[in-house]
Motif scaffolding. Structure first.
Motif, PDB file in Angstrom:
ATOM      1  N   GLU A 193      38.867   4.870 139.026  1.00 60.41           N
ATOM      2  CA  GLU A 193      39.006   4.150 137.759  1.00 60.41           C
ATOM      3  C   GLU A 193      37.807   4.318 136.833  1.00 60.41           C
ATOM      4  N   HIS A 248      51.028   4.135 139.439  1.00 58.41           N
ATOM      5  CA  HIS A 248      49.770   3.430 139.171  1.00 58.41           C
ATOM      6  C   HIS A 248      48.765   4.297 138.398  1.00 58.41           C
ATOM      7  N   SER A 283      39.377  -9.055 140.350  1.00 58.95           N
ATOM      8  CA  SER A 283      38.877  -7.845 139.694  1.00 58.95           C
ATOM      9  C   SER A 283      37.530  -7.406 140.247  1.00 58.95           C
ATOM     10  N   SER A 291      48.563   4.605 135.343  1.00 57.78           N
ATOM     11  CA  SER A 291      48.154   3.924 134.106  1.00 57.78           C
ATOM     12  C   SER A 291      46.809   3.219 134.241  1.00 57.78           C
ATOM     13  N   GLN A 292      46.358   2.938 135.476  1.00 56.50           N
ATOM     14  CA  GLN A 292      45.081   2.250 135.648  1.00 56.50           C
ATOM     15  C   GLN A 292      43.892   3.206 135.542  1.00 56.50           C
TER      16      GLN A 292
END
Length: 391
Positions: free
Chosen positions: A144, A103, A245, A105-106
């Motif tokens: 993030e 994960h 989201s 990539s987030q």
């Protein structure tokens, strides 16, 4: 089983618990060893749970049956399995590391171009979550929005300190606190949508389907503008991806339901519900009142006046089509009164609603249909809503 089906299908009944128990015992006796797996036993209602397990334990006394059950730690359930072997199920460090690696990539692009920082994230997050995938997910979400390697390392240091606490629930509580702060720091529109989503999911009297939640949020947002709509505006409906989201990892769509109409958006973990129960009166104290308002406005849409005309014209098929094309109608009909009671408020967004006989008759007919569909055709014709309710 064929015999049971033949017996009950003819008279539209279901087999009793004793019938099912006898059938299960009959099948189990054929085999030298039987394994019964029960997942999420804690999600079974307590009264049903005891009865369910008594049948299985009785079966064990008559056949070679092994029972494997999973549950969150609840003392009442542990007592039912007193003397049985139990283990705590936690993820292995390798599995957590692979999860984090999968994960990455987030996270911001600068992480992928910095091998040392990349490895530090994998190691620190994996070491701090105490075998909980949920915590790994929350921690990755908290990283993030970091804008520089320095800010990322500072966040990892906070995660490391949190991971040194003894109690898993204390660690989770801190992670939830951080997530709530991220939600509150969003732009106003996103923040309001997240808050409404969370109070609808946590205060709802039953689990909501995605379409029901979308309709509830759409009406809620319309009320925010000071507008009391007379019909549902499909353009007000927020998308599922946006809903998920803005909640920053606290909710997730149910992936186990093949039927799109039957899917739900749920809290990501049972501890999320427990956390929200602790803070929700402080975070959204007017939630029950807002839900009361939304249900009242929804039941007051003009289309339901048309539905009442269909009922009075004995056009039951068209009447039911109108109700079924309005996803939140069933929830609002059955649960409006509960939200009114729990809101403890004397203020009504539409004071005329409780005195509108047509609305009340339609709502009561819907309740009776949704709860006792086979008796719909037996309802008497009456102009007195109270008499209908008593009937």
């Amino acid at each position: 089983m064929k015999a049971f089906h033949k017996k009950h299908a003819a008279i539209s009944t279901r087999p009793s618990l004793d019938d099912i128990s006898v059938a299960l015992q009959s099948v189990a006796s054929i085999y030298s060893k039987v394994f019964i797996a029960i997942d999420a036993l804690d999600e079974c209602q307590p009264t049903e749970r005891s009865l369910f397990l008594s049948v299985l334990f009785n079966l064990q006394s008559k056949a070679e049956v092994n029972v494997f059950a999973t549950s969150r730690p609840i003392l009442e359930i542990e007592k039912l399995f007193n003397g049985c072997q139990s283990i705590d199920i936690v993820a292995s460090p390798d599995d957590i590391y692979k999860y984090v690696d999968g994960h990455i990539s987030q996270l911001p692009d600068f992480v992928r171009h910095n091998p040392d920082l990349l490895e530090q994230i994998k190691v620190e997050v994996s070491a701090s979550v105490q075998g909980m995938f949920l915590l790994a997910q929350l921690y990755l979400g908290s990283l993030e929005d970091k804008i520089s390697p320095k800010e990322m390392r500072q966040a990892l240091e906070r995660i490391k300190l949190q991971g040194q606490k003894d109690s898993k629930f204390e660690i989770l509580h801190d992670a939830y606190d951080d997530t709530v702060e991220r939600i509150k720091s969003q732009k106003n529109g996103f923040r309001r949508l997240a808050e409404k989503t969370l109070y609808w999911i946590s205060y709802a009297k039953r689990q909501l389907k995605t379409t029901e939640l979308q309709h509830a949020l759409a009406v809620d947002l319309e009320i925010d503008t000071g507008n009391i709509p007379r019909e549902f505006d499909d353009e007000s409906k927020p998308g599922i991806d946006l809903i998920v989201s803005v909640c920053c990892g606290l909710v997730t769509p149910d992936q186990d339901t093949a039927d799109e109409e039957g899917r739900v958006i749920r809290l990501v973990h049972y501890t999320t519900q427990e956390y929200l129960i602790q803070i929700r009166e402080e975070w959204f104290p007017e939630a029950e009142k807002r839900m009361d308002d939304v249900c009242t406005v929804y039941l007051s849409f003009d289309v339901f006046e048309y539905a009442m005309d269909l009922w009075k014209s004995r056009k039951q098929h068209e009447f039911l089509e109108v109700l079924q094309s309005s996803p939140l109608y069933a929830y609002s009909s059955i649960n409006l009164g509960r939200h009114v009671r729990d809101s403890n408020s004397s203020r009504h967004i539409m004071p005329e609603f409780p005195t509108n006989d047509n609305r009340i008759q339609l709502t009561l007919r819907a309740i009776l249909h949704l709860g006792f569909g086979t008796f719909l055709e037996l309802l008497p014709e009456t102009e007195d809503p109270t008499a209908l309710f008593l009937t």
